[in-house]
Design a protein around this motif. Structure first.
Motif, PDB file in Angstrom:
ATOM      1  N   UNK A 134       0.807  -1.226   0.000  1.00  0.00           N
ATOM      2  CA  UNK A 134       0.000   0.000   0.000  1.00  0.00           C
ATOM      3  C   UNK A 134       0.834   1.267   0.000  1.00  0.00           C
ATOM      4  N   UNK A 135       2.036   1.195   0.539  1.00  0.00           N
ATOM      5  CA  UNK A 135       2.876   2.381   0.593  1.00  0.00           C
ATOM      6  C   UNK A 135       3.249   2.949  -0.756  1.00  0.00           C
ATOM      7  N   UNK A 136       3.188   2.138  -1.805  1.00  0.00           N
ATOM      8  CA  UNK A 136       3.546   2.641  -3.132  1.00  0.00           C
ATOM      9  C   UNK A 136       2.556   3.686  -3.630  1.00  0.00           C
ATOM     10  N   UNK A 137       1.361   3.721  -3.025  1.00  0.00           N
ATOM     11  CA  UNK A 137       0.358   4.700  -3.426  1.00  0.00           C
ATOM     12  C   UNK A 137       0.602   6.075  -2.817  1.00  0.00           C
ATOM     13  N   UNK A 138       1.533   6.155  -1.865  1.00  0.00           N
ATOM     14  CA  UNK A 138       1.829   7.432  -1.222  1.00  0.00           C
ATOM     15  C   UNK A 138       2.631   8.299  -2.182  1.00  0.00           C
ATOM     16  N   UNK A 139       2.157   9.498  -2.432  1.00  0.00           N
ATOM     17  CA  UNK A 139       2.795  10.371  -3.418  1.00  0.00           C
ATOM     18  C   UNK A 139       4.186  10.830  -2.970  1.00  0.00           C
ATOM     19  N   UNK A 140       4.338  11.078  -1.685  1.00  0.00           N
ATOM     20  CA  UNK A 140       5.624  11.522  -1.154  1.00  0.00           C
ATOM     21  C   UNK A 140       6.575  10.327  -1.090  1.00  0.00           C
ATOM     22  N   UNK A 141       7.612  10.333  -1.906  1.00  0.00           N
ATOM     23  CA  UNK A 141       8.518   9.184  -2.013  1.00  0.00           C
ATOM     24  C   UNK A 141       9.696   9.270  -1.049  1.00  0.00           C
ATOM     25  N   UNK A 142       9.703  10.275  -0.189  1.00  0.00           N
ATOM     26  CA  UNK A 142      10.835  10.387   0.735  1.00  0.00           C
ATOM     27  C   UNK A 142      10.960   9.202   1.699  1.00  0.00           C
ATOM     28  N   UNK A 143       9.856   8.651   2.214  1.00  0.00           N
ATOM     29  CA  UNK A 143      10.025   7.456   3.057  1.00  0.00           C
ATOM     30  C   UNK A 143      10.658   6.287   2.298  1.00  0.00           C
ATOM     31  N   UNK A 144      10.206   6.044   1.065  1.00  0.00           N
ATOM     32  CA  UNK A 144      10.795   4.969   0.267  1.00  0.00           C
ATOM     33  C   UNK A 144      12.281   5.225   0.047  1.00  0.00           C
ATOM     34  N   UNK A 145      12.636   6.450  -0.262  1.00  0.00           N
ATOM     35  CA  UNK A 145      14.043   6.773  -0.509  1.00  0.00           C
ATOM     36  C   UNK A 145      14.879   6.572   0.756  1.00  0.00           C
ATOM     37  N   UNK A 146      14.320   6.919   1.899  1.00  0.00           N
ATOM     38  CA  UNK A 146      15.042   6.731   3.160  1.00  0.00           C
ATOM     39  C   UNK A 146      15.314   5.251   3.420  1.00  0.00           C
ATOM     40  N   UNK A 147      14.297   4.406   3.225  1.00  0.00           N
ATOM     41  CA  UNK A 147      14.477   2.976   3.459  1.00  0.00           C
ATOM     42  C   UNK A 147      15.320   2.326   2.365  1.00  0.00           C
ATOM     43  N   UNK A 148      15.229   2.833   1.151  1.00  0.00           N
ATOM     44  CA  UNK A 148      16.117   2.355   0.083  1.00  0.00           C
ATOM     45  C   UNK A 148      17.571   2.600   0.443  1.00  0.00           C
ATOM     46  N   UNK A 149      17.885   3.812   0.863  1.00  0.00           N
ATOM     47  CA  UNK A 149      19.273   4.149   1.189  1.00  0.00           C
ATOM     48  C   UNK A 149      19.775   3.353   2.381  1.00  0.00           C
ATOM     49  N   UNK A 150      18.917   3.160   3.385  1.00  0.00           N
ATOM     50  CA  UNK A 150      19.327   2.388   4.544  1.00  0.00           C
ATOM     51  C   UNK A 150      19.494   0.910   4.185  1.00  0.00           C
ATOM     52  N   UNK A 151      18.674   0.412   3.273  1.00  0.00           N
ATOM     53  CA  UNK A 151      18.844  -0.969   2.810  1.00  0.00           C
ATOM     54  C   UNK A 151      20.179  -1.141   2.108  1.00  0.00           C
ATOM     55  N   UNK A 152      20.529  -0.196   1.267  1.00  0.00           N
ATOM     56  CA  UNK A 152      21.836  -0.260   0.599  1.00  0.00           C
ATOM     57  C   UNK A 152      22.974  -0.250   1.616  1.00  0.00           C
ATOM     58  N   UNK A 153      22.834   0.570   2.638  1.00  0.00           N
ATOM     59  CA  UNK A 153      23.877   0.604   3.663  1.00  0.00           C
ATOM     60  C   UNK A 153      24.009  -0.751   4.360  1.00  0.00           C
ATOM     61  N   UNK A 154      22.871  -1.356   4.690  1.00  0.00           N
ATOM     62  CA  UNK A 154      22.895  -2.642   5.380  1.00  0.00           C
ATOM     63  C   UNK A 154      23.442  -3.750   4.495  1.00  0.00           C
ATOM     64  N   UNK A 155      23.086  -3.742   3.234  1.00  0.00           N
ATOM     65  CA  UNK A 155      23.659  -4.731   2.311  1.00  0.00           C
ATOM     66  C   UNK A 155      25.167  -4.516   2.209  1.00  0.00           C
ATOM     67  N   UNK A 156      25.574  -3.251   2.263  1.00  0.00           N
ATOM     68  CA  UNK A 156      27.007  -2.955   2.257  1.00  0.00           C
ATOM     69  C   UNK A 156      27.720  -3.508   3.471  1.00  0.00           C
ATOM     70  N   UNK A 157      27.057  -3.485   4.633  1.00  0.00           N
ATOM     71  CA  UNK A 157      27.637  -4.083   5.841  1.00  0.00           C
ATOM     72  C   UNK A 157      27.858  -5.580   5.618  1.00  0.00           C
ATOM     73  N   UNK A 158      26.861  -6.243   5.045  1.00  0.00           N
ATOM     74  CA  UNK A 158      27.007  -7.666   4.737  1.00  0.00           C
ATOM     75  C   UNK A 158      28.109  -7.904   3.712  1.00  0.00           C
ATOM     76  N   UNK A 159      28.162  -7.054   2.700  1.00  0.00           N
ATOM     77  CA  UNK A 159      29.180  -7.195   1.659  1.00  0.00           C
ATOM     78  C   UNK A 159      30.580  -7.151   2.271  1.00  0.00           C
TER      79      UNK A 159
END
Length: 234
Positions: free
Chosen positions: A140-165
């Motif tokens: 349901x979150x994809x329907x939210x017009x403001x994409x800043x929450x998605x961008x925040x979690x995207x960036x944090x996901x990349x950071x966490x994958x980087x920790x694993x890497x």
């Protein structure tokens, strides 16, 4: 025969084999980590499908065992001192299973605690953050017009994958040559992130080849393949 009648959850999901460990779960990342662990360990158990699509995890019977209302949960009729024990929270269940059997965790105390810290890393970071990516990217979150929450979690996901890497550089598994509950805790989450959550391109997963190779090795394990489909949908 073991009497599990003291656990109200067994009224909604009766135990056909009450002498076996009872698993109440679904094939979500938190759910499959326990079925994978059980399959890896070789401990006999009886799985029960909890349909989260029908809000079964919020029924009084399920809440009587897991007040947090999230899968998975277990009852082990052969707990400490031979007494039944009920547990919820997947990280605690993983640690319990490894302690019970002496499997999927190093015997050395220092390495044991290091393994536990990576399980906590999944519980406190990867699980919550990847779950939010799933909400904002697929549900349901994809329907939210403001994409800043998605961008925040995207960036944090990349950071966490980087920790694993970084951790996996030069290692076959998170703890080196030994496959442990640390790997079990994360395989389903990383798989869901790039598969079910459809976020492979979003998080730039192909920028992390070491994590990708680890995921491929993990998913190739027969016990993992079995665990990913347990419990079967009711």
């Amino acid at each position: 025969m073991t009497d599990l009648s003291a656990f109200p959850i067994t009224k909604r999901w009766p135990a056909r084999h009450p002498d076996l460990l009872q698993l109440y779960s679904s094939t979500t990342p938190n759910g499959v980590k326990i079925s994978i662990a059980l399959e890896e360990i070789g401990l006999s158990y009886e799985p029960h499908y909890v349909d989260i699509g029908k809000n079964e995890s919020w029924t009084p019977e399920f809440l009587s065992l897991n007040p947090n209302g999230k899968i998975p949960a277990i009852i082990d009729p052969n707990g400490p001192d031979g007494k039944p024990i009920g547990l919820f929270e997947s990280g605690a269940i993983l640690l319990y299973l490894s302690d019970k059997t002496g499997k999927l965790i190093p015997a050395d105390p220092i390495l044991r605690y290091e393994t536990i810290q990576w399980v906590f890393f999944q519980m406190a970071a990867i699980g919550p953050i990847f779950g939010q990516v799933g909400f904002f990217n697929k549900f349901a979150g994809r329907e939210i017009a403001d994409k800043r929450p998605l961008e925040r979690y995207r960036d944090e996901s990349r950071r966490l994958i980087g920790v694993l890497e970084t951790r996996l550089k030069g290692r076959q598994w998170i703890m080196g040559d030994e496959y442990t509950i640390a790997d079990v805790s994360m395989l389903g989450w990383v798989r869901n992130l790039i598969g079910f959550y459809e976020a492979r391109e979003l998080v730039g997963f192909d920028d992390f080849p070491t994590v990708a190779a680890w995921l491929e090795r993990g998913l190739a394990r027969p016990a993992v393949q079995r665990g990913l489909t347990i419990p079967a949908r009711g």
